[in-house]
Design a protein around this motif. Structure first.
Motif, mmCIF file in Angstrom:
data_model
loop_
_atom_site.group_PDB
_atom_site.id
_atom_site.type_symbol
_atom_site.label_atom_id
_atom_site.label_comp_id
_atom_site.label_asym_id
_atom_site.label_seq_id
_atom_site.Cartn_x
_atom_site.Cartn_y
_atom_site.Cartn_z
ATOM 1 N N ILE A 171 0.852 -1.196 0.000
ATOM 2 C CA ILE A 171 0.000 0.000 0.000
ATOM 3 C C ILE A 171 0.884 1.242 0.000
ATOM 4 O O ILE A 171 1.818 1.358 0.794
ATOM 5 N N PHE A 172 0.561 2.161 -0.903
ATOM 6 C CA PHE A 172 1.269 3.434 -0.971
ATOM 7 C C PHE A 172 0.305 4.519 -0.508
ATOM 8 O O PHE A 172 -0.697 4.795 -1.168
ATOM 9 N N ALA A 173 0.593 5.122 0.649
ATOM 10 C CA ALA A 173 -0.312 6.100 1.247
ATOM 11 C C ALA A 173 0.469 7.322 1.705
ATOM 12 O O ALA A 173 0.540 7.639 2.895
ATOM 13 N N SER A 174 1.064 7.991 0.732
ATOM 14 C CA SER A 174 1.778 9.227 1.038
ATOM 15 C C SER A 174 0.820 10.409 0.926
ATOM 16 O O SER A 174 -0.285 10.284 0.416
ATOM 17 N N ASP A 175 1.255 11.570 1.433
ATOM 18 C CA ASP A 175 0.449 12.789 1.397
ATOM 19 C C ASP A 175 -0.947 12.502 1.940
ATOM 20 O O ASP A 175 -1.964 12.720 1.275
ATOM 21 N N ALA A 176 -0.942 11.993 3.161
ATOM 22 C CA ALA A 176 -2.181 11.598 3.825
ATOM 23 C C ALA A 176 -2.134 12.098 5.261
ATOM 24 O O ALA A 176 -1.192 11.786 5.992
ATOM 25 N N GLU A 177 -3.123 12.878 5.647
ATOM 26 C CA GLU A 177 -3.160 13.404 7.013
ATOM 27 C C GLU A 177 -4.131 12.596 7.869
ATOM 28 O O GLU A 177 -5.329 12.546 7.600
ATOM 29 N N PHE A 178 -3.582 11.970 8.885
ATOM 30 C CA PHE A 178 -4.377 11.315 9.917
ATOM 31 C C PHE A 178 -3.980 11.947 11.238
ATOM 32 O O PHE A 178 -2.790 12.003 11.579
ATOM 33 N N ASN A 179 -4.958 12.432 11.973
ATOM 34 C CA ASN A 179 -4.675 13.059 13.261
ATOM 35 C C ASN A 179 -5.485 12.385 14.362
ATOM 36 O O ASN A 179 -6.226 11.425 14.125
ATOM 37 N N LEU A 180 -5.349 12.897 15.589
ATOM 38 C CA LEU A 180 -5.998 12.258 16.737
ATOM 39 C C LEU A 180 -7.508 12.224 16.591
ATOM 40 O O LEU A 180 -8.163 11.241 16.957
ATOM 41 N N GLU A 181 -8.077 13.277 16.032
ATOM 42 C CA GLU A 181 -9.523 13.318 15.860
ATOM 43 C C GLU A 181 -9.995 12.220 14.907
ATOM 44 O O GLU A 181 -10.988 11.529 15.175
ATOM 45 N N GLU A 182 -9.283 12.032 13.812
ATOM 46 C CA GLU A 182 -9.671 11.022 12.837
ATOM 47 C C GLU A 182 -9.432 9.606 13.342
ATOM 48 O O GLU A 182 -10.098 8.663 12.917
ATOM 49 N N MET A 183 -8.488 9.435 14.266
ATOM 50 C CA MET A 183 -8.187 8.099 14.776
ATOM 51 C C MET A 183 -9.372 7.499 15.521
ATOM 52 O O MET A 183 -9.459 6.288 15.702
ATOM 53 N N GLU A 184 -10.301 8.357 15.974
ATOM 54 C CA GLU A 184 -11.482 7.858 16.678
ATOM 55 C C GLU A 184 -12.532 7.302 15.716
ATOM 56 O O GLU A 184 -13.484 6.659 16.137
ATOM 57 N N THR A 216 4.973 10.149 6.896
ATOM 58 C CA THR A 216 5.380 10.457 8.282
ATOM 59 C C THR A 216 6.214 11.736 8.278
ATOM 60 O O THR A 216 7.267 11.808 8.907
ATOM 61 N N GLN A 217 5.751 12.749 7.571
ATOM 62 C CA GLN A 217 6.563 13.950 7.370
ATOM 63 C C GLN A 217 6.892 14.669 8.679
ATOM 64 O O GLN A 217 7.986 15.213 8.820
ATOM 65 N N TYR A 218 5.962 14.656 9.634
ATOM 66 C CA TYR A 218 6.162 15.449 10.846
ATOM 67 C C TYR A 218 6.390 14.581 12.081
ATOM 68 O O TYR A 218 5.954 13.426 12.128
ATOM 69 N N THR A 219 7.057 15.161 13.066
ATOM 70 C CA THR A 219 7.024 14.566 14.392
ATOM 71 C C THR A 219 5.609 14.773 14.944
ATOM 72 O O THR A 219 4.844 15.605 14.435
ATOM 73 N N PHE A 220 5.270 14.034 15.989
ATOM 74 C CA PHE A 220 3.931 14.167 16.556
ATOM 75 C C PHE A 220 3.690 15.600 17.039
ATOM 76 O O PHE A 220 2.617 16.171 16.834
ATOM 77 N N GLU A 221 4.712 16.190 17.685
ATOM 78 C CA GLU A 221 4.566 17.548 18.204
ATOM 79 C C GLU A 221 4.318 18.545 17.064
ATOM 80 O O GLU A 221 3.476 19.445 17.179
ATOM 81 N N GLU A 222 5.048 18.385 15.977
ATOM 82 C CA GLU A 222 4.870 19.292 14.843
ATOM 83 C C GLU A 222 3.514 19.109 14.178
ATOM 84 O O GLU A 222 2.905 20.069 13.711
ATOM 85 N N SER A 223 3.040 17.876 14.147
ATOM 86 C CA SER A 223 1.748 17.615 13.502
ATOM 87 C C SER A 223 0.611 18.328 14.218
ATOM 88 O O SER A 223 -0.379 18.714 13.596
ATOM 89 N N LEU A 224 0.748 18.534 15.528
ATOM 90 C CA LEU A 224 -0.280 19.253 16.286
ATOM 91 C C LEU A 224 -0.326 20.730 15.915
ATOM 92 O O LEU A 224 -1.364 21.382 16.070
ATOM 93 N N GLN A 225 0.804 21.244 15.411
ATOM 94 C CA GLN A 225 0.873 22.647 15.015
ATOM 95 C C GLN A 225 0.543 22.847 13.535
ATOM 96 O O GLN A 225 0.447 23.983 13.071
ATOM 97 N N LYS A 226 0.383 21.741 12.811
ATOM 98 C CA LYS A 226 0.196 21.845 11.364
ATOM 99 C C LYS A 226 -1.043 21.066 10.912
ATOM 100 O O LYS A 226 -1.006 20.284 9.966
ATOM 101 N N ILE A 227 -2.128 21.307 11.611
ATOM 102 C CA ILE A 227 -3.400 20.692 11.234
ATOM 103 C C ILE A 227 -3.819 21.205 9.861
ATOM 104 O O ILE A 227 -3.689 22.397 9.547
ATOM 105 N N ASP A 228 -4.314 20.313 9.028
ATOM 106 C CA ASP A 228 -4.768 20.608 7.667
ATOM 107 C C ASP A 228 -3.627 20.897 6.700
ATOM 108 O O ASP A 228 -3.868 21.386 5.588
ATOM 109 N N TRP A 229 -2.392 20.580 7.074
ATOM 110 C CA TRP A 229 -1.274 20.711 6.151
ATOM 111 C C TRP A 229 -1.145 19.470 5.262
ATOM 112 O O TRP A 229 -0.385 19.463 4.301
ATOM 113 N N GLY A 230 -1.856 18.401 5.621
ATOM 114 C CA GLY A 230 -1.929 17.253 4.735
ATOM 115 C C GLY A 230 -0.942 16.134 4.982
ATOM 116 O O GLY A 230 -0.752 15.282 4.104
ATOM 117 N N HIS A 231 -0.324 16.097 6.187
ATOM 118 C CA HIS A 231 0.676 15.067 6.446
ATOM 119 C C HIS A 231 0.506 14.487 7.853
ATOM 120 O O HIS A 231 -0.169 15.064 8.701
#
Length: 318
Positions: free
Chosen positions: A206-219, A238-253
């Motif tokens: 499976i190739f699933a790049s450029d895909a944003e999954f966050n804590l809200e969607e995990m539910e 996996t472009q971001y660290t978890f901490e960075e992903s919280l600051q970049k919601i809707d950036w797509g990664h």
């Protein structure tokens, strides 16, 4: 199936800087002892004992991946700057004689996924045939726009290889040659993007790049878990660290921790961390990888999930 990585960066190419090369050399010399450099064999053993970031590089080219079926038929995924090297390599095969054929999967058309297409030499040769397949009903027009004179001096029509375009409806399985089937699923990304599940004789990549999954969607992710379930290889954004992903919601990664959670829930065998941030140097990517391994051990210390960090030249066979 075999999968090979030609470009693993996201957003923009990030070639290694001269000061980074010098830093690598200084670090290697500081760690070496006289016995480590006695002969070619000792040097080889010493280099193999170093961290990946010290002795090599993850690479700076943007997204391009190759898949081969059991008979060697070629599937290209996207056309970032890594595509140029793939093109140069296959020129030594039937593609250099104008007798090549490949399926070309497009996830979306952001710059980092199409920048290599104008420099893909096999496209110039008449007789080669590339079947572009995507879930975008205007993929041909998008690529033609990339080649308008204000952006590039050669038009798309000037590339003499045969180019055909097929629209793939999301969720519909299609054959790619005699051995591999492909199934698509949309993923969250600005402007839209699609993941693809490739299967051959019960094996799945499976190739699933450029895909944003966050804590809200995990539910509310059951449909994706079913889609990812039991994959032999899951190439995941996996472009971001978890901490960075919280600051970049809707950036797509996504982050490595989210990717690990998904892989564990879906009972994936190999998770390949992909689409590395262009601001991360090799040492930072080493740290991101080690954090992912520790995270996995915290929640699944005895599980069989293998986590791999994508780098240019990585090959996996399933």
């Amino acid at each position: 199936m075999k999968i090979k990585f030609w470009g693993v960066r996201g957003s923009i190419g990030s070639p290694i800087r001269p000061e980074n090369v010098k830093h690598k050399i200084e670090k290697i010399l500081s760690l070496a002892s006289p016995t480590d450099i006695q002969n070619e064999q000792s040097i080889h053993s010493f280099l193999n004992s170093l961290s990946f970031s010290s002795s090599s590089t993850y690479g700076g080219n943007t997204t391009c991946v190759e898949i081969r079926d059991k008979e060697g038929n070629l599937i290209i995924i996207d056309g970032g700057t890594g595509l140029r090297e793939l093109g140069n390599q296959i020129m030594g095969s039937e593609f250099g004689k104008g007798a090549g054929h490949a399926y070309w999967i497009l996830t979306h058309t952001h710059w980092d996924h199409i920048q290599g297409i104008p420099f893909f030499v096999p496209l110039f040769l008449p007789g080669n045939h590339f079947e572009f397949i995507s879930c975008m009903n205007d993929a041909e027009q998008r690529l033609e726009h990339q080649f308008v004179f204000t952006h590039f001096p050669v038009s798309f029509d000037h590339y003499a290889a045969k180019k055909t375009f097929q629209y793939l409806e999301e969720g519909v399985t299609i054959p790619l040659g005699p051995n591999i089937n492909a199934l698509s699923k949309a993923v969250r990304h600005p402007g839209g993007s699609f993941s693809y599940r490739f299967t051959e004789e019960g094996k799945a990549i499976i190739f699933a790049s450029d895909a944003e999954f966050n804590l809200e969607e995990m539910e509310n992710i059951d449909t994706y878990i079913d889609y990812f379930r039991d994959a032999d290889v899951l190439v995941f954004d996996t472009q971001y660290t978890f901490e960075e992903s919280l600051q970049k919601i809707d950036w797509g990664h996504s982050s490595a921790s989210i990717a690990t959670d998904i892989a564990l829930r879906a009972k994936v065998k190999k998770l390949v961390m992909f689409h590395h941030d262009p601001s991360y140097d090799d040492e930072k990517l080493d740290l991101v990888y080690l954090r992912a391994l520790k995270y996995k051990e915290m929640f699944d210390p005895h599980g069989k999930l293998e986590i791999i960090m994508a780098y240019e030249g990585l090959e996996i066979e399933v």
